[in-house]
Design an enzyme around this catalytic site. Sequence first.
Site, PDB file in Angstrom:
ATOM      1  N   TYR A 196       0.820  -1.214   0.000  1.00  0.00           N
ATOM      2  CA  TYR A 196       0.000   0.000   0.000  1.00  0.00           C
ATOM      3  C   TYR A 196       0.851   1.260   0.000  1.00  0.00           C
ATOM      4  O   TYR A 196       0.383   2.338  -0.357  1.00  0.00           O
ATOM      5  CB  TYR A 196      -0.954   0.019   1.206  1.00  0.00           C
ATOM      6  CG  TYR A 196      -2.118  -0.947   1.067  1.00  0.00           C
ATOM      7  CD1 TYR A 196      -2.058  -1.997   0.159  1.00  0.00           C
ATOM      8  CD2 TYR A 196      -3.261  -0.809   1.825  1.00  0.00           C
ATOM      9  CE1 TYR A 196      -3.101  -2.891   0.022  1.00  0.00           C
ATOM     10  CE2 TYR A 196      -4.318  -1.699   1.699  1.00  0.00           C
ATOM     11  CZ  TYR A 196      -4.230  -2.741   0.797  1.00  0.00           C
ATOM     12  OH  TYR A 196      -5.273  -3.613   0.671  1.00  0.00           O
ATOM     13  N   LYS A 239       2.980 -15.366   1.997  1.00  0.00           N
ATOM     14  CA  LYS A 239       3.077 -16.221   0.808  1.00  0.00           C
ATOM     15  C   LYS A 239       4.558 -16.442   0.498  1.00  0.00           C
ATOM     16  O   LYS A 239       5.084 -15.963  -0.501  1.00  0.00           O
ATOM     17  CB  LYS A 239       2.371 -15.542  -0.375  1.00  0.00           C
ATOM     18  CG  LYS A 239       0.854 -15.646  -0.332  1.00  0.00           C
ATOM     19  CD  LYS A 239       0.334 -17.010  -0.770  1.00  0.00           C
ATOM     20  CE  LYS A 239       0.527 -17.214  -2.260  1.00  0.00           C
ATOM     21  NZ  LYS A 239       0.053 -18.558  -2.684  1.00  0.00           N
ATOM     22  N   ASP A 299      -3.198 -17.804   1.410  1.00  0.00           N
ATOM     23  CA  ASP A 299      -4.363 -18.282   0.648  1.00  0.00           C
ATOM     24  C   ASP A 299      -5.053 -19.418   1.383  1.00  0.00           C
ATOM     25  O   ASP A 299      -6.266 -19.435   1.575  1.00  0.00           O
ATOM     26  CB  ASP A 299      -3.968 -18.684  -0.784  1.00  0.00           C
ATOM     27  CG  ASP A 299      -2.815 -19.673  -0.851  1.00  0.00           C
ATOM     28  OD1 ASP A 299      -2.136 -19.882   0.182  1.00  0.00           O
ATOM     29  OD2 ASP A 299      -2.582 -20.248  -1.932  1.00  0.00           O
ATOM     30  N   ASP A 312      -5.885  -6.736   5.084  1.00  0.00           N
ATOM     31  CA  ASP A 312      -7.061  -6.026   4.594  1.00  0.00           C
ATOM     32  C   ASP A 312      -8.107  -7.036   4.112  1.00  0.00           C
ATOM     33  O   ASP A 312      -9.285  -6.984   4.485  1.00  0.00           O
ATOM     34  CB  ASP A 312      -6.630  -5.091   3.444  1.00  0.00           C
ATOM     35  CG  ASP A 312      -7.704  -4.094   3.070  1.00  0.00           C
ATOM     36  OD1 ASP A 312      -8.719  -3.994   3.776  1.00  0.00           O
ATOM     37  OD2 ASP A 312      -7.518  -3.402   2.042  1.00  0.00           O
ATOM     38  N   ASP A 323     -11.766  -8.536   6.213  1.00  0.00           N
ATOM     39  CA  ASP A 323     -13.138  -8.453   5.693  1.00  0.00           C
ATOM     40  C   ASP A 323     -13.803  -9.829   5.754  1.00  0.00           C
ATOM     41  O   ASP A 323     -14.991  -9.947   6.052  1.00  0.00           O
ATOM     42  CB  ASP A 323     -13.152  -7.945   4.237  1.00  0.00           C
ATOM     43  CG  ASP A 323     -13.337  -6.424   4.159  1.00  0.00           C
ATOM     44  OD1 ASP A 323     -12.850  -5.731   5.075  1.00  0.00           O
ATOM     45  OD2 ASP A 323     -13.952  -5.939   3.190  1.00  0.00           O
TER      46      ASP A 323
HETATM   47  C1  IPM Z   1      -9.613  -0.688   5.578  1.00  0.00           C
HETATM   48  C2  IPM Z   1     -10.001   0.014   4.310  1.00  0.00           C
HETATM   49  C3  IPM Z   1      -8.866   0.913   3.879  1.00  0.00           C
HETATM   50  C4  IPM Z   1      -7.683   0.024   3.561  1.00  0.00           C
HETATM   51  C5  IPM Z   1      -9.192   1.844   2.721  1.00  0.00           C
HETATM   52  C6  IPM Z   1     -10.412   2.692   2.991  1.00  0.00           C
HETATM   53  C7  IPM Z   1      -8.002   2.724   2.374  1.00  0.00           C
HETATM   54  O1  IPM Z   1     -10.359  -0.918   3.338  1.00  0.00           O
HETATM   55  O2  IPM Z   1      -9.300   0.004   6.559  1.00  0.00           O
HETATM   56  O3  IPM Z   1      -9.624  -1.919   5.621  1.00  0.00           O
HETATM   57  O4  IPM Z   1      -7.561  -0.460   2.436  1.00  0.00           O
HETATM   58  O5  IPM Z   1      -6.872  -0.173   4.441  1.00  0.00           O
HETATM   59 MN    MN Z   2     -10.436  -2.983   4.071  1.00  0.00          MN
END
Ligand code: IPM
Ligand code: MN
Length: 370
Positions: A142, A193, A226, A250, A254
């Site tokens: 990132y 990985k 993975d 990230d 989720d």
């Molecule tokens: C998170 C979000 C952020 C990230 C975005 C909004 C930049 O998805 O905090 O998980 O990718 O870190």
């Molecule tokens: Mn995110």
Amino acid sequence: MPTYNLLLLPGDGIGPEVMAEVKKIIAWLNAHGMGTFETDEGLVGGACYDAHGVAVTDEIIAKAKAADAVIFGAVGGPKWDKVPYDVRPEAGLLRLRKDLALFGNLRPAICYPALAESSSLKRDVVDGLDMVIVRELTGGVYFGEPKTITDLGNGQKRAVDTQVYDTYEIERIARVAFELARKRRNKVTSMEKRNVMKTGVLWNEVVTQVHAREFKDVQLEHQLADSGGMQLVRWPKQFDVIVTDNLFGDVLSDIAAMLTGSLGMLPSASLGETDPKTRKRRALYEPVHGSAPDIAGKGVANPTAMIASFGMALRYSFDMGRAADMIDQAIAAALAKGLRTADIKSDGCKLVGTTEMGDAILTELERLAA
Ligand code: IPM
Ligand code: MN
């Protein structure tokens, strides 16, 4: 009782709506002598871009550095899809993380018993789940340079992102994970990985060394990221603390969020290094969910992740473990009463909006305090 300064950055989309519910909790703690919080508020993300042409101003960065904690809502939305890349809403959040050196991102995934039915997985897979993803937050792909799109002149373009990690970055995030595990079930799973990435090879090596040197008492295992993702939906209760890089963290967080029933349930803490002199540590607390532009302004967003994020601030920045526990219990109690926002709605439950959910959590908090 010390006075703590909070910088509130509601941001875009549902950010301001869910932040309003946290403000109620702050006011309640102040009124009941359970804390002394002073708050300041500012713009970030698209809202800041509209006002100032940038996703975060130097003034807000300075305030964030001076604050005892930053409480952050969410940024982004289709309205800003066309703005220049370096001032897009997300850039505001990334700059805050980088400038405050918030390298350690804690993302707990707890499945409240009342919500086990809301998960897309079977009840016995998620019921009682209690794990934390520790995501490295200021390095990796990132932030790595070069990060470019070049026109090759033959009708083709080439995009480059750079995944880069230095030893010290892996060491310090590994320590966060091991220390956290010691206060929990004493197990760390490191994910990378190493079979295809040099950063994965180094990640594995450094985590192994930190473990051997400083944390032999903690159980350590390694999984490829993975296959780790697969294990996360197969049998998530095998995990206590997962430590992983910025990108994998990230994605995996989720996934972990959905195990708990909804993205609307997951809080997070982003922590910097503890200053050896002042014992203070910079910190930002934000829900894992985004700005949810599709439901923004409708009063239906789930404020739970935002409220739980403030609970994490009480725990990690202010050593107010009892108040933090009370917030978690109040959330569980409101859910147990059958109140549900649309994202976690299920048969036989009462559908409520953002403010009703916030009020219900506050009512339970009052009950617990009495
Ligand atoms: C998170 C979000 C952020 C990230 C975005 C909004 C930049 O998805 O905090 O998980 O990718 O870190
Ligand atoms: Mn995110």
